[in-house]
Design an enzyme around this catalytic site. Structure first.
Site, mmCIF file in Angstrom:
data_model
loop_
_atom_site.group_PDB
_atom_site.id
_atom_site.type_symbol
_atom_site.label_atom_id
_atom_site.label_comp_id
_atom_site.label_asym_id
_atom_site.label_seq_id
_atom_site.Cartn_x
_atom_site.Cartn_y
_atom_site.Cartn_z
ATOM 1 N N ASP A 160 0.785 -1.002 0.049
ATOM 2 C CA ASP A 160 0.156 0.142 -0.032
ATOM 3 C C ASP A 160 1.027 1.073 -0.028
ATOM 4 O O ASP A 160 0.520 2.185 0.648
ATOM 5 C CB ASP A 160 -0.894 0.064 1.486
ATOM 6 C CG ASP A 160 -2.125 0.873 0.980
ATOM 7 O OD1 ASP A 160 -2.233 1.297 -0.165
ATOM 8 O OD2 ASP A 160 -2.683 1.486 2.132
ATOM 9 N N CYS A 219 -22.071 -9.171 -5.105
ATOM 10 C CA CYS A 219 -22.833 -8.150 -4.306
ATOM 11 C C CYS A 219 -24.471 -8.358 -4.626
ATOM 12 O O CYS A 219 -25.098 -7.993 -3.726
ATOM 13 C CB CYS A 219 -22.307 -6.726 -4.623
ATOM 14 S SG CYS A 219 -20.733 -6.423 -4.140
ATOM 15 N N CYS A 222 -27.853 -6.132 -3.367
ATOM 16 C CA CYS A 222 -27.457 -5.458 -1.826
ATOM 17 C C CYS A 222 -26.839 -4.230 -2.036
ATOM 18 O O CYS A 222 -25.929 -3.974 -2.877
ATOM 19 C CB CYS A 222 -26.380 -6.419 -1.208
ATOM 20 S SG CYS A 222 -25.981 -5.786 0.532
ATOM 21 N N CYS A 225 -23.926 -1.061 1.769
ATOM 22 C CA CYS A 225 -22.592 -0.074 1.926
ATOM 23 C C CYS A 225 -23.155 1.117 1.674
ATOM 24 O O CYS A 225 -22.611 2.143 2.444
ATOM 25 C CB CYS A 225 -21.630 -0.706 1.499
ATOM 26 S SG CYS A 225 -21.629 -1.129 -0.369
ATOM 27 N N CYS A 245 -15.222 10.807 2.011
ATOM 28 C CA CYS A 245 -15.241 9.524 3.045
ATOM 29 C C CYS A 245 -14.683 10.110 4.162
ATOM 30 O O CYS A 245 -13.551 10.743 4.305
ATOM 31 C CB CYS A 245 -14.287 8.463 2.194
ATOM 32 S SG CYS A 245 -13.890 6.805 3.131
ATOM 33 N N CYS A 272 -12.733 4.700 8.981
ATOM 34 C CA CYS A 272 -14.094 4.363 9.196
ATOM 35 C C CYS A 272 -14.339 2.926 8.703
ATOM 36 O O CYS A 272 -13.839 2.594 7.767
ATOM 37 C CB CYS A 272 -15.129 5.305 8.332
ATOM 38 S SG CYS A 272 -16.800 4.789 8.481
ATOM 39 N N CYS A 275 -18.713 0.690 6.270
ATOM 40 C CA CYS A 275 -19.242 -0.034 4.903
ATOM 41 C C CYS A 275 -18.859 -1.534 4.814
ATOM 42 O O CYS A 275 -19.613 -2.275 4.216
ATOM 43 C CB CYS A 275 -18.680 0.643 3.686
ATOM 44 S SG CYS A 275 -16.826 0.677 3.349
ATOM 45 N N CYS A 279 -21.585 -5.326 5.707
ATOM 46 C CA CYS A 279 -21.454 -6.281 4.691
ATOM 47 C C CYS A 279 -21.822 -7.493 4.849
ATOM 48 O O CYS A 279 -21.391 -8.125 5.869
ATOM 49 C CB CYS A 279 -20.115 -6.143 3.994
ATOM 50 S SG CYS A 279 -19.837 -7.176 2.532
#
Length: 416
Positions: A160, A219, A222, A225, A245, A272, A275, A279
């Site tokens: 990352d 998904c 749905c 999120c 966000c 956060c 989301c 799920c």
């Protein structure tokens, strides 16, 4: 871990362009097995080719969805071969960080310390810096590869940290699908995954066969999120406006947080998880036993009955940290990215969103803390503290007059 938007418009598409001069498929299996032996939960190989998901990335940037994150404008992100000349393969490793503690949507807002006001830190930031944990494992895998493969090759680890779209790479390495919240979901592991990548010149056989499509998008219809996001940052399925966000606002954004988002931030002070918390695929997500991801502790509370940790941290303790104490507490932690100013700014907003009985000892303590911060020399912190002080005073007066009910901090996660 900020949910950067690396995917737009669904999950269709396959990769082409790799020639037939590849190492035997058994070598890919060997790498995957060694990765899991070193502690990763899953591993796959993708060809170093352009990902279809990035075709709309420039348009995403032009919409301003990246906010102040200038590093996302690096043109090398559009082609995984750019960071390493001659790159042929991407080895993508996934590491589960889901500790056995409640999700933010089901955790009580007050516990211990006589009802001390509590904040929320994203669960990925509770323990040691995930970059360091990933690098150690990725470098160990690279070392084993150097001992295993006789021919010269180059390999570089990204945790990352570089111009590589890990989630898109993970999709084409067969690890899962890119969900409506833009995160990768693995059908068995869920989405609580750190992703690390080894970029290499080795011509490895991809995990997915040439005619094999990536894992299907599960998904379905749905939209939990999207509906649960407090700031409506997921503007449509598979598209995230990062500038809205909470992860961006509390970590990446420098300066004052726009007032339109402050109330919606609730008690969040770093990142956060909402989301992911709502799920359905995370309803039975496995828990990690890695000590590195357990919440680190403050000093013991006065009665010595238990340790204060970064799970539901005491907001007043965080608000009163000095820069030196911040550096000490968050040494080797991902939280250091927000810096002392950013964390205290976020804590002020979270304190302003508290509902504390007017006239109580805690109310006076919060008010005194905010008053002190409002008079400090840092303009960002002072403005945030002044906003929070005015807010709790206004709410307190309204509650005393019976005009508004006390704020309920948490909501139950839907059954899954």
């Amino acid at each position: 871990m900020f949910a950067a938007p690396f995917q737009e418009g669904g999950n269709s598409g396959t990769l082409i362009g790799m020639d037939d001069r590849l190492l035997p498929a058994a070598e890919t299996v060997w790498i995957s097995e060694r990765a899991c032996g070193l502690g990763f939960d899953d591993c796959g190989v993708a060809p170093a080719e352009k990902f279809p998901e990035l075709e709309h990335f420039s348009d995403w940037l032009n919409r301003g969805y990246a906010g102040e994150m200038e590093y996302l404008h690096d043109s090398r992100r559009l082609d995984p071969r750019s960071p390493m000349p001659g790159a042929r393969s991407l080895i993508v490793c996934a590491l589960n960080y889901n500790c056995d503690l409640p999700y933010s949507t089901e955790a009580e807002s007050n516990r211990g310390s006589a009802g001390a006001p509590r904040g929320w830190m994203s669960r990925y930031a509770w323990g040691d810096d995930y970059h360091e944990v990933l690098w150690e494992k990725l470098n160990a895998l690279a070392a084993e590869m150097r001992a295993h493969f006789p021919e010269p090759f180059a390999v570089r680890a990204y945790a990352d940290t570089g111009p590589v779209h890990e989630r898109a790479a993970a999709k084409y390495a067969g690890l899962g699908w890119l969900a409506k919240n833009t995160l990768l979901i693995n059908q068995s592991l869920g989405s609580w995954l750190f992703l690390g990548v080894l970029l290499t010149t080795l011509p490895l056989e991809p995990t997915l066969a040439p005619a094999e499509a990536p894992r299907p998008d599960r998904c379905g219809t749905c939209r939990r999120c999207l509906d649960a996001c407090p700031t409506q940052a997921i503007v449509e399925p598979y598209v995230l406006d990062a500038s809205r966000c909470i992860s961006y606002l509390t970590i990446e954004l420098r300066g004052a947080i726009p007032e339109e988002f402050r109330a919606a931030m609730g008690r969040h002070v770093f990142g956060c998880d909402i989301c992911q918390d709502v799920c359905p695929w995370n309803g039975k997500s496995p828990r990690t036993e890695l000590a590195e991801f357990r919440p680190r502790a403050f000093a013991a509370i006065d009665d010595g009955s238990h340790k204060e940790t970064l799970f539901l941290p005491d907001l007043l303790r965080l608000a009163n940290l000095t820069p030196e104490q911040f550096r000490e507490l968050f040494r080797g932690s991902a939280v250091k990215r927000t810096k002392w100013q950013g964390l205290v700014r976020n804590v002020c907003i979270a304190l302003g969103n508290q509902s504390i009985q007017p006239g109580s000892g805690k109310y006076r303590e919060i008010a005194n803390t905010l008053q002190s911060l409002a008079e400090c020399g840092d303009t960002v912190i002072a403005e945030s503290a002044g906003w929070a002080l005015s807010r709790i005073q206004a709410k307190g007066n309204a509650e005393l007059r019976g005009l508004i009910p006390p704020i309920v901090e948490c909501k139950k996660r839907p059954d899954v």
